[in-house]
Design a protein around this motif. Structure first.
Motif, PDB file in Angstrom:
ATOM      1  N   UNK A 240       0.800  -1.232   0.000  1.00 15.54           N
ATOM      2  CA  UNK A 240       0.000   0.000   0.000  1.00 15.54           C
ATOM      3  C   UNK A 240       0.829   1.278   0.000  1.00 15.54           C
ATOM      4  N   UNK A 241       2.121   1.187   0.381  1.00 15.45           N
ATOM      5  CA  UNK A 241       2.949   2.385   0.468  1.00 15.45           C
ATOM      6  C   UNK A 241       4.330   2.124  -0.129  1.00 15.45           C
ATOM      7  N   UNK A 242       4.819   3.124  -0.843  1.00 11.32           N
ATOM      8  CA  UNK A 242       6.178   3.095  -1.379  1.00 11.32           C
ATOM      9  C   UNK A 242       6.986   4.170  -0.653  1.00 11.32           C
ATOM     10  N   UNK A 243       8.102   3.761  -0.051  1.00 13.84           N
ATOM     11  CA  UNK A 243       8.952   4.671   0.708  1.00 13.84           C
ATOM     12  C   UNK A 243      10.237   4.911  -0.066  1.00 13.84           C
ATOM     13  N   UNK A 244      10.609   6.163  -0.248  1.00 12.13           N
ATOM     14  CA  UNK A 244      11.808   6.521  -1.006  1.00 12.13           C
ATOM     15  C   UNK A 244      12.649   7.515  -0.212  1.00 12.13           C
ATOM     16  N   UNK A 245      13.971   7.265  -0.174  1.00 14.36           N
ATOM     17  CA  UNK A 245      14.885   8.140   0.539  1.00 14.36           C
ATOM     18  C   UNK A 245      15.861   8.789  -0.420  1.00 14.36           C
ATOM     19  N   UNK A 246      16.202  10.063  -0.197  1.00 10.97           N
ATOM     20  CA  UNK A 246      17.027  10.770  -1.161  1.00 10.97           C
ATOM     21  C   UNK A 246      18.272  11.390  -0.533  1.00 10.97           C
ATOM     22  N   UNK A 247      19.039  12.066  -1.372  1.00 12.90           N
ATOM     23  CA  UNK A 247      20.292  12.678  -0.956  1.00 12.90           C
ATOM     24  C   UNK A 247      20.071  13.896  -0.063  1.00 12.90           C
ATOM     25  N   UNK A 248      18.869  14.462  -0.108  1.00  8.55           N
ATOM     26  CA  UNK A 248      18.568  15.668   0.661  1.00  8.55           C
ATOM     27  C   UNK A 248      17.830  15.362   1.960  1.00  8.55           C
ATOM     28  N   UNK A 249      18.134  14.247   2.564  1.00  7.59           N
ATOM     29  CA  UNK A 249      17.705  13.864   3.918  1.00  7.59           C
ATOM     30  C   UNK A 249      16.237  13.481   4.042  1.00  7.59           C
ATOM     31  N   UNK A 250      15.481  13.480   2.965  1.00  3.23           N
ATOM     32  CA  UNK A 250      14.041  13.252   3.053  1.00  3.23           C
ATOM     33  C   UNK A 250      13.678  11.791   2.788  1.00  3.23           C
ATOM     34  N   UNK A 251      12.645  11.349   3.500  1.00  4.67           N
ATOM     35  CA  UNK A 251      11.998  10.065   3.215  1.00  4.67           C
ATOM     36  C   UNK A 251      10.552  10.379   2.851  1.00  4.67           C
ATOM     37  N   UNK A 252      10.187  10.045   1.629  1.00  2.00           N
ATOM     38  CA  UNK A 252       8.824  10.323   1.154  1.00  2.00           C
ATOM     39  C   UNK A 252       7.984   9.064   1.291  1.00  2.00           C
ATOM     40  N   UNK A 253       6.761   9.236   1.815  1.00  2.00           N
ATOM     41  CA  UNK A 253       5.798   8.140   1.935  1.00  2.00           C
ATOM     42  C   UNK A 253       4.705   8.370   0.893  1.00  2.00           C
ATOM     43  N   UNK A 254       4.659   7.504  -0.105  1.00  2.00           N
ATOM     44  CA  UNK A 254       3.685   7.656  -1.193  1.00  2.00           C
ATOM     45  C   UNK A 254       2.686   6.509  -1.151  1.00  2.00           C
ATOM     46  N   UNK A 255       1.433   6.823  -1.367  1.00  2.00           N
ATOM     47  CA  UNK A 255       0.428   5.765  -1.493  1.00  2.00           C
ATOM     48  C   UNK A 255       0.703   4.976  -2.775  1.00  2.00           C
TER      49      UNK A 255
END
Length: 362
Positions: free
Chosen positions: A137-152
């Protein structure tokens, strides 16, 4: 190296070999036909049902294979626009998700072999890691700018939220269950999150923990880089393994799911720097930078009296072991001698104009 429930995949140049987790004997092999020195595999994944295997190389080619009639058969080769950084299958093995250096995640069908990748989400900087929840149900992505995005998922345009708290690039996202995850970062911390509410539950400075547990003969090891290189999870015993860039140690921690708390369990001292590691059932496989001892395996077990969990090293005769022989060669030697990808990211990030000025906001 990547792993499924019952097998481990070792990639050495143009040869990809599959080994049984228990016996460590080869069960299958793929010869890509590529020049392994000029067209290296940069990321790979095996599906949950272990019927599909995918890898991407430096030529930006995504190659999908299917296991049928006791052998691996090539399904498709699909070109992507940007160099992939990580790749995974959805839990139902119906789709592949490919993250790239431009900060996009593209989605490809497994069954529709002619379908090109469709961009499903984007960051403003390079994506370094991603994970999908057990319920898909959720895709989690982490990036170079310290963020973790939680996407449906699959409606990834619908952003559930951001987990903000790291002060450096995110290197690892490990899902524990349908609500909890652990992240690792270039800031030297691991953080436990409730990703549904984007709430930080615990933060541990691993540099301090390593130094507290450090023995006398490890005093000369470098901690200055401060990078968590990998976090992997064993759901049966609720144990996470954490590796640290350029340090010959892996730390095991217990995760108390009901109390949402991570505590130190055990330190494992290695004969080389860990390059890749993964739990395969209750066994922790660690690929290390040592040509004589190229990998080590530790098996988790529980004491019936105290209920405590301990990791014991599996004895291996490296001179005759099939996996040790598969790990010989110039390609893996190059991997040992090459600066790690996360160290490159940190070096470029320190020298970038954007880092010298104010950091970007979300």
């Amino acid at each position: 190296m990547c792993a499924g429930h019952s097998q481990v995949v070792i990639i050495n140049g143009s040869k990809i070999q599959f080994f049984d987790n228990n016996s460590r004997i080869p069960v299958a092999e793929i010869d890509t036909g590529d020049d392994g020195t000029n067209n290296k595999v940069i990321c790979s994944s095996i599906s949950c049902d272990e019927r599909y295997f995918v890898y991407s190389n430096e030529m930006k080619m995504v190659c999908l294979w299917r296991f049928d009639r006791n052998k691996w058969n090539l399904v498709s080769k699909r070109q992507v626009n940007k160099r992939p950084t990580c790749i995974l299958f959805t839990r139902d093995s119906q789709q592949m998700l490919i993250a790239d250096k431009a900060g996009f995640v593209s989605r490809m069908s497994v069954k529709e072999s002619d379908e090109k990748g469709q961009v499903c989400l984007g960051h403003i900087s390079i994506i370094l890691c991603m994970a999908i929840t057990p319920n898909n149900n959720y895709l989690l992505t982490g990036d170079r700018d310290e963020k973790i995005r939680i996407s449906n998922y699959p409606h990834t345009y619908d952003i559930s939220g951001f987990c903000l708290g790291h002060t450096e690039f995110v290197t690892s996202i490990t899902i524990l269950d349908d609500t909890l995850m652990i992240s690792g970062s270039g800031d030297g911390t691991i953080k436990l999150w409730n990703f549904l509410s984007c709430r930080l539950l615990q933060s541990i400075d691993m540099k301090e923990l390593w130094q507290q547990q450090q023995s006398s003969h490890l005093q000369d090891q470098r901690y200055s880089d401060g990078i968590i290189s990998c976090v992997t999870y064993c759901p049966k015993y609720h144990v996470v393994a954490i590796s640290y860039e350029d340090v010959k140690v892996v730390i095991l921690c217990n995760v108390n799911i009901p109390k949402s708390k991570v505590t130190f369990m055990q330190k494992i001292e290695l004969s080389g720097i860990p390059i890749k590691m993964s739990f395969v059932n209750q066994s922790l496989w660690i690929l290390i930078s040592n040509t004589d001892v190229p990998f080590e395996i530790y098996k988790l077990s529980q004491d019936n009296t105290t209920d405590s969990v301990h990791a014991s090293k599996v004895p291996i005769e490296y001179a005759n072991d099939s996996i040790a022989l598969a790990l010989k060669g110039d390609y893996l030697q190059d991997c040992y001698n090459t600066e790690s990808y996360f160290l490159q990211v940190k070096r470029k990030r320190i020298g970038s104009p954007s880092n010298q000025s104010n950091k970007r906001n979300c």
